[in-house]
Design a protein around this motif. Structure first.
Motif, PDB file in Angstrom:
ATOM      1  N   GLU A 106       0.273   0.017 -10.830  1.00  8.74           N
ATOM      2  CA  GLU A 106      -0.736  -0.470 -11.760  1.00  8.74           C
ATOM      3  C   GLU A 106      -1.169  -1.898 -11.421  1.00  8.74           C
ATOM      4  O   GLU A 106      -2.363  -2.214 -11.438  1.00  8.74           O
ATOM      5  N   VAL A 107      -0.206  -2.743 -11.085  1.00  2.00           N
ATOM      6  CA  VAL A 107      -0.519  -4.128 -10.751  1.00  2.00           C
ATOM      7  C   VAL A 107      -1.370  -4.209  -9.479  1.00  2.00           C
ATOM      8  O   VAL A 107      -2.357  -4.949  -9.415  1.00  2.00           O
ATOM      9  N   VAL A 108      -0.987  -3.448  -8.464  1.00  2.00           N
ATOM     10  CA  VAL A 108      -1.772  -3.445  -7.225  1.00  2.00           C
ATOM     11  C   VAL A 108      -3.179  -2.935  -7.488  1.00  2.00           C
ATOM     12  O   VAL A 108      -4.165  -3.500  -6.995  1.00  2.00           O
ATOM     13  N   ALA A 109      -3.304  -1.884  -8.292  1.00  2.00           N
ATOM     14  CA  ALA A 109      -4.622  -1.309  -8.564  1.00  2.00           C
ATOM     15  C   ALA A 109      -5.524  -2.300  -9.288  1.00  2.00           C
ATOM     16  O   ALA A 109      -6.700  -2.467  -8.922  1.00  2.00           O
ATOM     17  N   VAL A 110      -5.010  -2.976 -10.312  1.00  2.00           N
ATOM     18  CA  VAL A 110      -5.854  -3.902 -11.071  1.00  2.00           C
ATOM     19  C   VAL A 110      -6.193  -5.126 -10.220  1.00  2.00           C
ATOM     20  O   VAL A 110      -7.287  -5.694 -10.352  1.00  2.00           O
ATOM     21  N   THR A 111      -5.290  -5.527  -9.335  1.00  2.00           N
ATOM     22  CA  THR A 111      -5.583  -6.650  -8.444  1.00  2.00           C
ATOM     23  C   THR A 111      -6.669  -6.262  -7.449  1.00  2.00           C
ATOM     24  O   THR A 111      -7.618  -7.028  -7.220  1.00  2.00           O
ATOM     25  N   GLU A 112      -6.548  -5.086  -6.850  1.00  2.00           N
ATOM     26  CA  GLU A 112      -7.561  -4.641  -5.884  1.00  2.00           C
ATOM     27  C   GLU A 112      -8.937  -4.484  -6.528  1.00  2.00           C
ATOM     28  O   GLU A 112      -9.957  -4.717  -5.885  1.00  2.00           O
ATOM     29  N   GLN A 113      -8.977  -4.109  -7.791  1.00  2.00           N
ATOM     30  CA  GLN A 113     -10.269  -3.936  -8.461  1.00  2.00           C
ATOM     31  C   GLN A 113     -11.056  -5.241  -8.552  1.00  2.00           C
ATOM     32  O   GLN A 113     -12.282  -5.223  -8.576  1.00  2.00           O
ATOM     33  N   GLY A 114     -10.335  -6.370  -8.607  1.00  2.00           N
ATOM     34  CA  GLY A 114     -11.024  -7.643  -8.751  1.00  2.00           C
ATOM     35  C   GLY A 114     -10.958  -8.557  -7.552  1.00  2.00           C
ATOM     36  O   GLY A 114     -11.759  -9.489  -7.440  1.00  2.00           O
ATOM     37  N   ALA A 115     -10.027  -8.319  -6.627  1.00  2.00           N
ATOM     38  CA  ALA A 115      -9.743  -9.291  -5.572  1.00  2.00           C
ATOM     39  C   ALA A 115     -10.867  -9.414  -4.556  1.00  2.00           C
ATOM     40  O   ALA A 115     -11.407  -8.416  -4.075  1.00  2.00           O
ATOM     41  N   ARG A 116     -11.154 -10.650  -4.186  1.00  2.00           N
ATOM     42  CA  ARG A 116     -12.102 -10.955  -3.112  1.00  2.00           C
ATOM     43  C   ARG A 116     -11.387 -11.206  -1.790  1.00  2.00           C
ATOM     44  O   ARG A 116     -12.029 -11.219  -0.734  1.00  2.00           O
ATOM     45  N   ILE A 117     -10.095 -11.465  -1.865  1.00  2.00           N
ATOM     46  CA  ILE A 117      -9.297 -11.723  -0.665  1.00  2.00           C
ATOM     47  C   ILE A 117      -8.119 -10.750  -0.646  1.00  2.00           C
ATOM     48  O   ILE A 117      -7.842 -10.068  -1.632  1.00  2.00           O
ATOM     49  N   ASP A 118      -7.415 -10.687   0.477  1.00  2.00           N
ATOM     50  CA  ASP A 118      -6.253  -9.815   0.580  1.00  2.00           C
ATOM     51  C   ASP A 118      -5.042 -10.460  -0.099  1.00  2.00           C
ATOM     52  O   ASP A 118      -5.015 -11.676  -0.334  1.00  2.00           O
ATOM     53  N   PHE A 119      -4.035  -9.652  -0.383  1.00  2.00           N
ATOM     54  CA  PHE A 119      -2.907 -10.159  -1.159  1.00  2.00           C
ATOM     55  C   PHE A 119      -1.656  -9.331  -0.896  1.00  2.00           C
ATOM     56  O   PHE A 119      -1.715  -8.199  -0.431  1.00  2.00           O
ATOM     57  N   GLY A 120      -0.515  -9.927  -1.195  1.00  2.00           N
ATOM     58  CA  GLY A 120       0.760  -9.233  -1.276  1.00  2.00           C
ATOM     59  C   GLY A 120       1.366  -9.555  -2.621  1.00  2.00           C
ATOM     60  O   GLY A 120       0.708 -10.125  -3.490  1.00  2.00           O
ATOM     61  N   TYR A 121       2.638  -9.228  -2.793  1.00  2.00           N
ATOM     62  CA  TYR A 121       3.371  -9.650  -3.984  1.00  2.00           C
ATOM     63  C   TYR A 121       4.819  -9.946  -3.617  1.00  2.00           C
ATOM     64  O   TYR A 121       5.438  -9.219  -2.831  1.00  2.00           O
ATOM     65  N   HIS A 122       5.338 -11.063  -4.162  1.00  2.00           N
ATOM     66  CA  HIS A 122       6.774 -11.299  -4.206  1.00  2.00           C
ATOM     67  C   HIS A 122       7.284 -10.718  -5.522  1.00  2.00           C
ATOM     68  O   HIS A 122       6.575 -10.718  -6.528  1.00  2.00           O
ATOM     69  N   PHE A 123       8.532 -10.292  -5.542  1.00  2.00           N
ATOM     70  CA  PHE A 123       9.149  -9.827  -6.780  1.00  2.00           C
ATOM     71  C   PHE A 123      10.163 -10.866  -7.268  1.00  2.00           C
ATOM     72  O   PHE A 123      11.016 -11.321  -6.492  1.00  2.00           O
ATOM     73  N   ILE A 124      10.083 -11.223  -8.544  1.00  2.00           N
ATOM     74  CA  ILE A 124      11.078 -12.096  -9.164  1.00  2.00           C
ATOM     75  C   ILE A 124      12.216 -11.213  -9.681  1.00  2.00           C
ATOM     76  O   ILE A 124      12.012 -10.376 -10.558  1.00  2.00           O
ATOM     77  N   ILE A 125      13.385 -11.386  -9.104  1.00  2.00           N
ATOM     78  CA  ILE A 125      14.523 -10.511  -9.421  1.00  2.00           C
ATOM     79  C   ILE A 125      15.367 -11.161 -10.526  1.00  2.00           C
ATOM     80  O   ILE A 125      15.887 -12.270 -10.352  1.00  2.00           O
ATOM     81  N   SER A 126      15.477 -10.447 -11.648  1.00  2.00           N
ATOM     82  CA  SER A 126      16.167 -11.011 -12.808  1.00  2.00           C
ATOM     83  C   SER A 126      17.122 -10.044 -13.488  1.00  2.00           C
ATOM     84  O   SER A 126      17.880 -10.464 -14.371  1.00  2.00           O
ATOM     85  N   THR A 127      17.069  -8.757 -13.142  1.00  2.00           N
ATOM     86  CA  THR A 127      17.885  -7.759 -13.836  1.00  2.00           C
ATOM     87  C   THR A 127      18.674  -6.918 -12.836  1.00  2.00           C
ATOM     88  O   THR A 127      18.348  -6.879 -11.640  1.00  2.00           O
ATOM     89  N   GLU A 128      19.658  -6.224 -13.340  1.00  2.00           N
ATOM     90  CA  GLU A 128      20.450  -5.356 -12.481  1.00  2.00           C
ATOM     91  C   GLU A 128      19.610  -4.231 -11.892  1.00  2.00           C
ATOM     92  O   GLU A 128      19.785  -3.851 -10.729  1.00  2.00           O
ATOM     93  N   GLU A 129      18.691  -3.686 -12.680  1.00  2.00           N
ATOM     94  CA  GLU A 129      17.823  -2.607 -12.190  1.00  2.00           C
ATOM     95  C   GLU A 129      16.942  -3.101 -11.050  1.00  2.00           C
ATOM     96  O   GLU A 129      16.747  -2.397 -10.041  1.00  2.00           O
ATOM     97  N   GLN A 130      16.413  -4.307 -11.188  1.00  2.00           N
ATOM     98  CA  GLN A 130      15.583  -4.868 -10.123  1.00  2.00           C
ATOM     99  C   GLN A 130      16.416  -5.149  -8.877  1.00  2.00           C
ATOM    100  O   GLN A 130      15.974  -4.891  -7.754  1.00  2.00           O
ATOM    101  N   LEU A 131      17.609  -5.664  -9.070  1.00  2.00           N
ATOM    102  CA  LEU A 131      18.487  -5.924  -7.929  1.00  2.00           C
ATOM    103  C   LEU A 131      18.797  -4.634  -7.177  1.00  2.00           C
ATOM    104  O   LEU A 131      18.778  -4.592  -5.941  1.00  2.00           O
ATOM    105  N   ALA A 132      19.021  -3.564  -7.911  1.00  2.00           N
ATOM    106  CA  ALA A 132      19.295  -2.274  -7.279  1.00  2.00           C
ATOM    107  C   ALA A 132      18.086  -1.747  -6.526  1.00  2.00           C
ATOM    108  O   ALA A 132      18.221  -0.938  -5.595  1.00  2.00           O
ATOM    109  N   GLY A 133      16.906  -2.200  -6.900  1.00  2.00           N
ATOM    110  CA  GLY A 133      15.684  -1.723  -6.255  1.00  2.00           C
ATOM    111  C   GLY A 133      15.309  -2.440  -4.982  1.00  2.00           C
ATOM    112  O   GLY A 133      14.333  -2.052  -4.319  1.00  2.00           O
TER     113      GLY A 133
END
Length: 470
Positions: A112-139
């Motif tokens: 969802e985040v990538v889709a909404v960013t692509e809908q508006g973005a004029r430039i290319d992009f990536g994403y860093h993930f902020i890791i704060s939970t055990e579920e995110q760490l496992a991912g």
């Protein structure tokens, strides 16, 4: 000869290993197809002149927060990406990597985040993930392998309820250690926000008794989180990362002490990369703008600023990122104790490096290209596609009028922040044109109609040498 889509003629380009070189640039299918001698025959559907301009690789800002209104966690609608990527294009930025912040597993929101960013973005992009939970760490393995997002931020200051300001849970050094282990095992890099918050709490309480109304503004804020609070967390995270073999990317280095802490571990063999930000290169606690300059880490002394410039010129600093925060000016109200930290900076990234760095301090254009494009691309896993003017890479280009002088007015600002800490300042060096994959997004200083929604998500893969765990 196959026809090119575009040729850029009559300019001088900053080429790796060659420096400032008179040449023509041919573009096909969004990539640099050839570097030509001036005037060399090259049939193309379109030709533009860069006479009097310097062609630089588009800047890659690998530190910013793309949110919605005062929420800096993620974009919520296409207008969020539209406004901030428009600001980026004006600053010569052709690709950026915001920090994505959430408490749920990123699997639940990534598409969802990538889709909404692509809908508006004029430039290319990536994403860093902020890791704060055990579920995110496992991912982490999945984020690296499937999502092409191998860089992970951790707020070392999120302890004792401090994370609640950002809606995040507390973590500790054990969590940092396990994140470093996961990054080392799966080809990731860790990006710590380095502040030892327990000491900052003690200092805050003392300083608040001395200056309860925050009348000393930026000096007061600096006193609550002085350089050693930053440097302590830098040395601790670097040592922990070195024990696991994970590379470390130290964000927004603001002080000489923090810089030296990172360099000590680098000299000892740890893989430590150092980033600083334009505001730490141009502003200090004496800035007349007062509470508007509240940032974490704080603006420092003038001596810290000059040490960072020397490090930038000498090669000790690897990258310059904006730490762009687009909360509007109302977030700065209420005095230094309650004002929101952070400031916008996308529109002034390259202008600051050109004006304050190149013209004032002799920072070479080649070095600017390294710290603003080539190094960010290499360190963050985009070197296969971006970061230099080389055949085969994306035609992400910024055409600079190196000697143009101009003054930044509030009416010029397109970021939803609506203000800049550089308002009223005169710059030497202006962004004339910005191209993303050979497509114009800024022409002769004006945003191009129809560019919104043409930016694309870039999957990244790290190609850094892995150091052995001790």
């Amino acid at each position: 000869m196959m026809e090119y889509d575009l040729t850029i003629r009559n300019g001088e380009a900053i080429l790796p290993g060659r420096g400032r070189t008179a040449c023509d640039i041919a573009i096909r299918d969004g990539r640099i197809a050839a570097i030509l001698s001036p005037g060399e025959s090259a049939p193309a559907r379109e030709t533009i002149s860069a006479r009097g301009l310097v062609v630089m690789p588009g800047a890659i800002d690998v530190h910013l927060h793309l949110g919605h209104g005062k929420d800096i966690s993620r974009p919520r609608e296409l207008g969020d990406a539209d406004r901030e990527t428009a600001a980026a294009a004006k600053g010569g930025v052709t690709c950026f990597i915001p920090y994505l912040m959430a408490t749920e597993p990123f699997e639940a929101i990534f598409d969802e985040v990538v889709a909404v960013t692509e809908q508006g973005a004029r430039i290319d992009f990536g994403y860093h993930f902020i890791i704060s939970t055990e579920e995110q760490l496992a991912g982490v393995p999945r984020y690296v392998g499937e999502y092409g997002a191998p860089s992970f931020k951790i707020f070392m200051n999120n302890r004792g309820g401090e994370g609640a300001r950002l809606g995040l849970p507390d973590i500790d050094d054990g969590f940092l250690f396990r994140l470093c282990e996961a990054a080392a095992a799966h080809g990731g890099i860790v990006c710590p926000h380095p502040e030892t918050i327990e000491i900052a709490w003690v200092l805050r309480d003392r300083v608040k008794k001395q200056d309860p109304d925050g009348r000393n503004g930026l000096a007061t804020w600096n006193a609550t989180r002085p350089p050693f609070v930053e440097a302590d967390a830098v040395q601790r995270s670097a040592y922990i990362a070195s024990q696991t073999g994970a590379p470390l990317y130290v964000v927004h280095t603001s002080s000489a002490e923090a810089l030296e802490a990172a360099l000590r571990h680098r000299r000892a063999g740890a893989q430590v990369f150092v980033e600083t930000c334009p505001h730490y290169l141009t502003h200090d606690i004496g800035w007349a703008g007062g509470d508007i300059g509240k940032i974490n880490p704080p603006l420092r002394e003038a001596s810290d600023r000059e040490r960072l410039w020397r490090a930038l010129i000498d090669g000790e600093v690897d990258t310059v990122g904006t730490d762009h925060v687009h909360r509007d000016i109302s977030s700065k109200e209420g005095g230094v104790w309650v004002a929101s930290p952070g400031c916008p900076g996308l529109e002034t990234l390259l202008p600051v490096l050109l004006s304050e760095g190149h013209h004032r301090r002799g920072l070479s254009l080649e070095r600017i290209a390294e710290v603003a494009a080539t190094n960010p691309a290499r360190i963050m896993g985009m070197g296969h596609a971006k970061g230099a003017i080389v055949p085969g890479l994306d035609a992400d280009l910024t055409l600079v009028d190196l000697d143009a002088t101009w003054t930044l007015e509030r009416s010029d600002i397109v970021s939803s922040a609506g203000y800049s800490i550089y308002e009223g300042e005169t710059f030497r060096g202006r962004i004339n044109d910005t191209f993303v994959r050979g497509r114009p997004v800024l022409r002769e200083g004006a945003l191009v109609d129809g560019a919104s929604g043409t930016g694309r998500y870039v999957r990244r893969r790290l190609d850094l040498p892995r150091s052995a765990a001790r």
